[in-house]
Design a protein around this motif. Sequence first.
Motif, short mmCIF file in Angstrom:
data_model
loop_
_atom_site.label_atom_id
_atom_site.label_comp_id
_atom_site.label_asym_id
_atom_site.label_seq_id
_atom_site.Cartn_x
_atom_site.Cartn_y
_atom_site.Cartn_z
N LYS A 113 -15.07 13.22 4.93
CA LYS A 113 -16.14 12.66 5.73
C LYS A 113 -15.56 11.88 6.91
CE LYS A 113 -19.46 12.21 1.93
NZ LYS A 113 -20.30 11.28 1.15
N PRO A 114 -16.25 11.87 8.05
CA PRO A 114 -15.76 11.09 9.20
C PRO A 114 -15.51 9.62 8.85
CG PRO A 114 -17.53 12.55 9.87
CD PRO A 114 -17.46 12.65 8.38
N SER A 115 -16.35 9.06 7.99
CA SER A 115 -16.16 7.65 7.64
C SER A 115 -14.87 7.45 6.85
CB SER A 115 -17.35 7.14 6.82
OG SER A 115 -17.52 7.91 5.64
N GLN A 116 -14.46 8.46 6.07
CA GLN A 116 -13.20 8.36 5.34
C GLN A 116 -12.02 8.38 6.31
OE1 GLN A 116 -14.03 11.78 2.74
NE2 GLN A 116 -13.72 10.41 0.98
N LEU A 117 -12.06 9.30 7.27
CA LEU A 117 -11.00 9.35 8.27
C LEU A 117 -10.91 8.03 9.02
CD1 LEU A 117 -11.44 12.91 9.83
CD2 LEU A 117 -9.54 12.11 8.43
N SER A 118 -12.05 7.51 9.41
CA SER A 118 -12.08 6.24 10.15
C SER A 118 -11.49 5.11 9.31
CB SER A 118 -13.51 5.91 10.56
OG SER A 118 -13.58 4.68 11.24
N ALA A 119 -11.83 5.09 8.01
CA ALA A 119 -11.32 4.03 7.14
C ALA A 119 -9.81 4.12 6.97
CB ALA A 119 -12.01 4.11 5.77
N TRP A 120 -9.28 5.34 6.85
CA TRP A 120 -7.82 5.51 6.72
C TRP A 120 -7.11 5.06 8.00
CZ3 TRP A 120 -8.77 11.12 4.69
CH2 TRP A 120 -9.21 11.06 3.36
N GLN A 121 -7.67 5.43 9.13
CA GLN A 121 -7.07 5.03 10.40
C GLN A 121 -7.13 3.51 10.57
OE1 GLN A 121 -9.51 7.37 12.97
NE2 GLN A 121 -8.37 9.27 12.62
N GLN A 122 -8.27 2.92 10.19
CA GLN A 122 -8.42 1.47 10.34
C GLN A 122 -7.49 0.72 9.42
OE1 GLN A 122 -10.20 -0.01 12.74
NE2 GLN A 122 -9.22 -1.90 12.04
N ALA A 123 -7.24 1.26 8.24
CA ALA A 123 -6.31 0.60 7.31
C ALA A 123 -4.91 0.53 7.90
CB ALA A 123 -6.28 1.35 5.97
N ARG A 124 -4.51 1.58 8.57
CA ARG A 124 -3.18 1.59 9.22
C ARG A 124 -3.12 0.57 10.34
NH1 ARG A 124 1.53 4.24 10.49
NH2 ARG A 124 1.83 4.81 12.67
N VAL A 125 -4.17 0.50 11.15
CA VAL A 125 -4.23 -0.47 12.24
C VAL A 125 -4.24 -1.90 11.70
CG1 VAL A 125 -5.70 -1.37 14.08
CG2 VAL A 125 -5.29 1.09 13.91
N THR A 126 -5.01 -2.11 10.63
CA THR A 126 -5.10 -3.45 10.03
C THR A 126 -3.75 -3.90 9.49
OG1 THR A 126 -7.43 -3.12 9.45
CG2 THR A 126 -6.24 -4.83 8.24
N SER A 127 -3.01 -2.98 8.88
CA SER A 127 -1.69 -3.34 8.35
C SER A 127 -0.75 -3.73 9.49
CB SER A 127 -1.10 -2.18 7.55
OG SER A 127 -0.75 -1.09 8.40
N ALA A 128 -0.87 -3.05 10.64
CA ALA A 128 -0.03 -3.39 11.79
C ALA A 128 -0.38 -4.78 12.32
CB ALA A 128 -0.22 -2.35 12.89
N ARG A 129 -1.66 -5.09 12.41
CA ARG A 129 -2.08 -6.40 12.89
C ARG A 129 -1.62 -7.50 11.95
NH1 ARG A 129 -8.11 -4.42 14.46
NH2 ARG A 129 -7.66 -3.69 16.60
N ALA A 130 -1.72 -7.26 10.64
CA ALA A 130 -1.30 -8.26 9.66
C ALA A 130 0.20 -8.52 9.75
CB ALA A 130 -1.68 -7.80 8.25
N ALA A 131 0.98 -7.45 9.91
CA ALA A 131 2.43 -7.60 10.03
C ALA A 131 2.80 -8.35 11.31
CB ALA A 131 3.11 -6.24 9.99
N ALA A 132 2.11 -8.03 12.40
CA ALA A 132 2.37 -8.72 13.67
C ALA A 132 2.02 -10.20 13.57
CB ALA A 132 1.58 -8.06 14.80
N TRP A 133 0.91 -10.49 12.92
CA TRP A 133 0.50 -11.90 12.75
C TRP A 133 1.53 -12.65 11.91
CZ3 TRP A 133 -0.52 -14.99 8.54
CH2 TRP A 133 -1.13 -16.21 8.82
N ALA A 134 1.99 -12.04 10.80
CA ALA A 134 2.98 -12.69 9.95
C ALA A 134 4.29 -12.93 10.69
CB ALA A 134 3.22 -11.85 8.70
N HIS A 135 4.70 -11.94 11.49
CA HIS A 135 5.95 -12.06 12.26
C HIS A 135 5.83 -13.18 13.29
CE1 HIS A 135 9.58 -10.94 14.40
NE2 HIS A 135 8.88 -10.86 15.52
#
Length: 267
Positions: A220-242
Amino acid sequence: MKKRQWQNWGPGEQAEQHYLVQPRALAGGGDVRHISEFLRASGWRDKSKKGGPLLVESPDRTVRIAYDPYVLPGGWTIHGRAGSRNSEWSAHLGRQTPVEIVAGLTDALTRPRSAHAPNVWAPLEEQNWHTRFEGQDYTATSPDGTTWMQYQQSPDGTAMWWTGAKDRQGHGWTANFTPSTPMHLVQAFSAELASPDPVMRPRGRIPLSAQIRTRSVSVKPSQLSAWQQARVTSARAAAWAHNSARSTRSRATARPDISVGGARAHR
């Protein structure tokens, strides 16, 4: 437009046909946003011109990553400036290099370097790649023979990393890295190159090759969007921690305020 979005993205959204492709090295280039959105979320600056090729720059301005599909042969160019820890280096990856494999290197650029000594060949050997010496060259080849990685040394002393994938029809890609490319980045690339996990491609984006294995899945499109957003969220969290850790270190090492009798002392 609103009606179309409601039909495709609402509670009654339609599943779309995708394919899980193996080996991943022959799956085709994929969606460039897999890399670009992760880098932007990690704090990289988008230097692209409107309608032009992708160009992003690291926060410290030491690394630039470009993707240009409009020229031949086209593909990825990654350039690192000389710094306190590295010499100048560069990597060039063909347009059909899967983004999941390119991301092995580009994602590693956003993370702190491990304290462990890197070993480019370890991920390949773990997946039972065949390794051999050929004169001055050291080569690793995937069990199915479609993918390789080689460290080449010429008689004149020049050297480079050379890698790629090709099917029996000659379709595929190649990439090369200068010998000064930081080894932990080459290892991160080789780990994704050797991964046995399939990658997903939408219908109509599967290369024609007798050596590709596919499995149809409904997504489903919402599943693809959720997977993509999870990757982006992990990048933001790592950048914030750094950034938080760097800010804490800066405050801890700042010169203390020296006062005498409640008044600041001046020299």
